[in-house]
Design an enzyme around this catalytic site. Structure first.
Site, PDB file in Angstrom:
ATOM      1  CB  CYS A  79      54.147  73.376   0.814  1.00 52.25           C
ATOM      2  SG  CYS A  79      53.478  72.570  -0.682  1.00 52.25           S
ATOM      3  CB  CYS A 197      57.817  66.427  -2.209  1.00 50.71           C
ATOM      4  SG  CYS A 197      56.100  66.488  -1.633  1.00 50.71           S
TER       5      CYS A 197
END
Length: 248
Positions: A79, A197
């Site tokens: 993440c 991302c």
């Protein structure tokens, strides 16, 4: 032929990391014969905002202990914004802490992060200036851009899609990314980060984006996959996975 167990530290609402990373490594397998299995532990996070990201980071040790029980050969904390939102350069300390946690629980492996992998991958390509696309709200995109710049890579331009629901990020249509990326200012840049991302789907868009922009394309998921392979000492080759996987 070798077989390897990959450990994934996954935000609870992430639906992309466990599809794109295995797909890239499947493509690597087609070229090399290497084999992989994937084993995940999840950490609670639903909304992409700073307090939830910090809480998820605090839970990463517990998830690492769980993966240690599976005796995986490498772990990836995938993440990117959870780390980059916590302060410049923090990926190094987080990777060291989680690597120590794994070792203390009987699994002496490297724990890498998407944040560190993206920065390392851009340096590997010799990129001094990039433009980026993110799904984040603009303040988080600014933190990500600042983080990348603190690592010696100028961010010339960024586009924020401003989606804060992480599940919704995973439902974004990757086929839109080449068009979105054409709105970036790419004059003089060395590469484009098509998705900063791991949750925003991007793998299917890489070939079209490369053709449209005429520039090396990197994504957070591709950089994480590349770093996993390097950590295992394996060939970093895969078709249609971006600049880090070009066959020599």
């Amino acid at each position: 032929m070798s077989s390897h167990r990959i450990g994934l530290l996954v935000p609870s609402s992430n639906t992309t990391m466990e599809t794109e990373i295995p797909e890239i490594l499947r493509r690597q397998s087609e070229l090399t014969g290497d084999q992989f299995t994937f084993h995940a532990s999840r950490m609670r996070m639903k909304t992409v905002e700073k307090s939830e990201l910090a809480a998820m980071n605090a839970d990463a040790g517990r998830a690492t202990v769980e993966l240690a029980d599976a005796q995986v050969e490498v772990m990836a904390y995938a993440c990117l914004v959870a780390i980059m939102s916590q302060g410049n350069g923090v990926h190094r300390g987080i990777e060291e802490d989680l690597t120590r946690t794994a070792a203390d629980n009987g699994c002496a492996v490297d724990v890498l992060s998407s944040a560190g992998a993206l920065v390392e991958g851009l340096h590997h390509l010799g990129a001094r200036k990039v433009s980026i696309v993110t799904p984040y709200m603009k303040p988080l995109t600014a933190l990500v851009a600042g983080y990348i710049e603190s690592e010696g890579i100028e961010v010339q331009d960024s586009i924020s899609l401003e989606v804060d629901d992480n599940l919704a990020v995973g439902r974004l249509d990757p086929s839109r990314l080449p068009d979105i990326a054409t709105d970036l200012d790419t004059r003089g840049v060395d590469a484009v980060v098509l998705s900063a991302c791991v949750q925003m789907p991007s793998l299917p868009a890489i070939p079209a984006a490369e053709k449209r922009l005429g520039l090396p394309i990197v994504t957070a998921a591709a950089a994480t996959s590349w770093k996993l392979l390097r950590t295992l000492g394996l060939e970093t080759v895969a078709d249609d996975a971006g600049a880090l996987f070009k066959k020599s």
